[in-house]
Design a protein around this motif. Structure first.
Motif, PDB file in Angstrom:
ATOM      1  N   GLN A  76       1.419  -3.898   8.282  1.00 31.57           N
ATOM      2  CA  GLN A  76       2.182  -3.502   7.271  1.00 31.57           C
ATOM      3  C   GLN A  76       2.904  -2.302   7.344  1.00 31.57           C
ATOM      4  OE1 GLN A  76      -0.527  -3.980   3.762  1.00 31.57           O
ATOM      5  NE2 GLN A  76       1.255  -3.123   2.347  1.00 31.57           N
ATOM      6  N   ALA A  77       2.279  -1.392   8.107  1.00 25.93           N
ATOM      7  CA  ALA A  77       3.075   0.031   8.239  1.00 25.93           C
ATOM      8  C   ALA A  77       4.225  -0.048   9.426  1.00 25.93           C
ATOM      9  CB  ALA A  77       2.069   1.091   9.053  1.00 25.93           C
ATOM     10  N   GLY A 107      -5.676   3.682   6.441  1.00 28.83           N
ATOM     11  CA  GLY A 107      -5.917   2.601   6.929  1.00 28.83           C
ATOM     12  C   GLY A 107      -5.769   2.284   8.688  1.00 28.83           C
ATOM     13  N   SER A 109      -4.550  -5.004   9.569  1.00 25.64           N
ATOM     14  CA  SER A 109      -3.548  -5.439   8.681  1.00 25.64           C
ATOM     15  C   SER A 109      -2.554  -4.075   8.274  1.00 25.64           C
ATOM     16  CB  SER A 109      -4.237  -5.855   7.497  1.00 25.64           C
ATOM     17  OG  SER A 109      -5.141  -5.113   6.535  1.00 25.64           O
ATOM     18  N   SER A 110      -3.134  -2.809   8.048  1.00 27.40           N
ATOM     19  CA  SER A 110      -2.799  -1.445   7.657  1.00 27.40           C
ATOM     20  C   SER A 110      -1.554  -1.393   8.856  1.00 27.40           C
ATOM     21  CB  SER A 110      -3.598  -0.458   7.691  1.00 27.40           C
ATOM     22  OG  SER A 110      -4.252  -0.218   6.427  1.00 27.40           O
ATOM     23  N   LEU A 150       0.973  -1.258  -0.143  1.00 26.57           N
ATOM     24  CA  LEU A 150       0.181   0.014   0.125  1.00 26.57           C
ATOM     25  C   LEU A 150       0.703   1.131  -0.128  1.00 26.57           C
ATOM     26  CD1 LEU A 150      -2.873  -1.093   2.570  1.00 26.57           C
ATOM     27  CD2 LEU A 150      -3.009  -1.215   0.245  1.00 26.57           C
ATOM     28  N   GLU A 184      -2.261   5.337   1.584  1.00 22.53           N
ATOM     29  CA  GLU A 184      -3.233   4.239   1.972  1.00 22.53           C
ATOM     30  C   GLU A 184      -3.101   3.670   3.424  1.00 22.53           C
ATOM     31  OE1 GLU A 184      -4.087   2.266  -2.385  1.00 22.53           O
ATOM     32  OE2 GLU A 184      -2.177   2.106  -1.645  1.00 22.53           O
ATOM     33  N   LEU A 185      -1.781   3.491   3.526  1.00 23.80           N
ATOM     34  CA  LEU A 185      -1.602   2.843   5.073  1.00 23.80           C
ATOM     35  C   LEU A 185      -2.160   3.903   6.266  1.00 23.80           C
ATOM     36  CD1 LEU A 185       2.023   1.394   4.512  1.00 23.80           C
ATOM     37  CD2 LEU A 185      -0.048   0.337   5.009  1.00 23.80           C
ATOM     38  N   SER A 204      -7.542  -0.197  10.758  1.00 19.91           N
ATOM     39  CA  SER A 204      -7.339  -1.474  10.174  1.00 19.91           C
ATOM     40  C   SER A 204      -5.979  -2.170  10.714  1.00 19.91           C
ATOM     41  CB  SER A 204      -7.223  -1.340   8.692  1.00 19.91           C
ATOM     42  OG  SER A 204      -6.599  -2.136   8.164  1.00 19.91           O
TER      43      SER A 204
END
Lengths: 359, 359
Positions: free
Chosen positions: B48-49, B37, B44-45, B29, B33-34, B42
């Motif tokens: 991922q971050a 999120g 999952s965001s 992302l 977007e992150l 979120s």
């Protein structure tokens, strides 16, 4: 020993006229004068040169660099031995006794240096104290240097490296680096020496002695100290226990030898120094000696460059004020540290171009 | 908990359609977007971050910086608690039990992070292990992040700071930073948290527990763990011994409180968390809270700048080859490290002008 204000290392006799003159007022010698003095074996030149290298004064730095450049051809030709152990294990007494042994060889010259880390929380103890090595300190062919009181461990180690080089330039063939057995300083000293001797006490588990497993892993040779009188049997048992324990420690290279000794009776001292000599001689035969020095040299280069890059960066004219303002904004919560760093880097890029901070 | 690939933090319900869709192939992302999120809760965001911030890949660094910039307004609003103690003291169990307690408040969200230093000699142990905090890890309002496996302690600490900020941006009100009681990591974690809780076992001297005096000096509150069954009396004795010992330790600020607790029975947990809350509330009243954060911020700024200066310097095109050649000359003994450094600095000065190296 001659009563003289100009103590000279042997090989070079002090001219009678000089020795009898009253001490001249101490003035700052130039790097060239210091280098010449060290080459001629002058102890006061060596002391002054070490103070110069240890100095953090801006004005001393270029002179110190110049001095080391002038002596570069005389460096490296010594055996560098690290000696560690917890307070009370008898480091000073052993070093004094070993020094006595070494100086029996009339061509030998010994330097004793100390690396004494001051932790951020507790003050380090006093190492390389001249008063604890009274006999050795009074010898013409020995040079005992107490530990400098400095900030970071990294700083101490890099200064000690250069002090080692100065002692080598002054003709010392054996350099002993004393440190306290607390873990962190050993890692630094391991990067300075050719052989690392760990001293341990009999009759105490290594937990009780506060010796970390990592320190034992670093040892090239081990000596159980104070093996005399009632303690002799305990020392022999301890030796066997340490040998057993060493089997548990994963370690490359030859098995680590363990000797017992007493600085009081002199028993075992020859053997302890023999372990050091054997280790060094074998390392020279196998090429490990050169490989270790090469590894130390490349690590030293990188550390020196890191320190220098930061120093040059923060010394730029005008940077201090900008950084202080940015820090103030961080402290009052107006900027995150990252945003503040961006502001400083926009004004003072490292390599000419601007890149957003990304660490 | 809904069976869903897109786990959301509460407050934001996952749209039913999204939740029922099969998991989309994971793609990178954008920072925007992150950030969106994370603001939307979120999970999952957030994961991922965090991976992005922990990444050392060149290409991830600018994206990571951008992401943190976008979320700067949501940072800082949490209570950050460090929890330390030797392996076996029951850190994970206590954190799980405290998490259960905290989540009774339906508005609470908790993050558990780990700082796990790998020493140069021994590998660090596993902290923040999700399998050891099974219940907490499965909660929507909790986020358990195992420790990243990284090189230097400095690096771990600076990454953890940014992970804390991301968790704050995701709405976590309590951040627990777990670390192992070995001394060095505490110094780093002390620079990250608002309150430092030390866990100790009953019936063992602190030498046996391997806790350094410096760690006790850093503690803002202490809990004696596993105070249940036969251990209860021992725990009470231990509490008194620790209180006595604390009188010996020179320390500024209020007297350090000591509680006993059992994660198994739940006894004393309220009191332990009460000590933490009281410490934080008092610090907020006296201004110590803000002062501590300010101090941490300015230290962080300096550390971040140090890392960044070095990184930018060594990343300069062409430098690597010159440094490698200079290192080779040092390794084969043709140049001293200082001379080699001079050569590199002559080609790659830090601030545009050439100065002879003087460190």
């Amino acid at each position: 020993m001659e009563p003289s204000s100009l103590v000279v290392l042997p090989g070079i006799e002090a001219p009678a006229t000089l020795a009898r003159r009253p001490p001249p007022p101490r003035r700052s010698l130039s790097p060239a004068e210091l280098a010449a003095g060290i080459r001629a074996g002058s102890r006061s030149s060596l002391s002054q040169a070490i103070s110069l290298v240890e100095s953090s004064r801006e004005s001393d730095r270029a002179r110190s660099a110049e001095l080391l450049r002038l002596l570069a051809d005389r460096m490296g030709d010594s055996v560098r031995v690290g000696i560690t152990g917890v307070p009370g294990v008898g480091k000073s007494t052993l070093i004094e006794a070993l020094g006595r042994l070494l100086l029996e060889d009339p061509t030998e010259r010994v330097a004793v240096l100390a690396v004494d880390p001051s932790s951020p929380l507790t003050k380090g103890s006093i190492l390389g104290d001249k008063s604890r090595m009274g006999w050795l300190s009074s010898q013409d062919r020995a040079y005992v240097r107490p530990s400098p009181s400095r900030g970071s461990l990294g700083g101490v180690a890099s200064r000690t490296r250069e002090v080692i080089q100065l002692c080598e330039a002054a003709g010392c063939r054996t350099i002993i680096v004393e440190t306290v057995g607390v873990g962190q300083s050993e890692v630094a000293v391991e990067g300075l020496v050719d052989c690392f001797l760990l001293l341990m006490l009999a009759g105490a588990g290594d937990e009780v002695q506060g010796i970390k497993k990592g320190v034992i892993e670093m040892a090239d040779a081990i000596a159980i100290t104070k093996a005399d009188g009632d303690n002799l049997v305990k020392a022999k048992v301890a030796r066997q226990m340490v040998l057993n324990a060493l089997h548990m420690v994963a370690r490359k290279g030859p098995e680590v030898p363990v000797a017992i000794c007493s600085s009081a009776t002199g028993e075992g001292l020859q053997e302890v120094w023999g372990l050091v000599r054997e280790f060094v001689d074998r390392a020279k035969r196998t090429g490990d000696f050169e490989a270790r020095r090469a590894r130390q040299g490349s690590r030293w280069l990188r550390q020196m460059m890191d320190e220098e890059v930061l120093d040059r960066y923060y010394r730029q004219p005008g940077l201090e004020a900008v950084l202080a303002a940015a820090t103030h904004e961080v402290e009052r919560g107006a900027l995150t540290p990252r945003m503040a760093a961006e502001i400083v880097f926009r004004r003072f890029p490292v390599d000419g171009g601007y890149h957003p901070p990304s660490t």
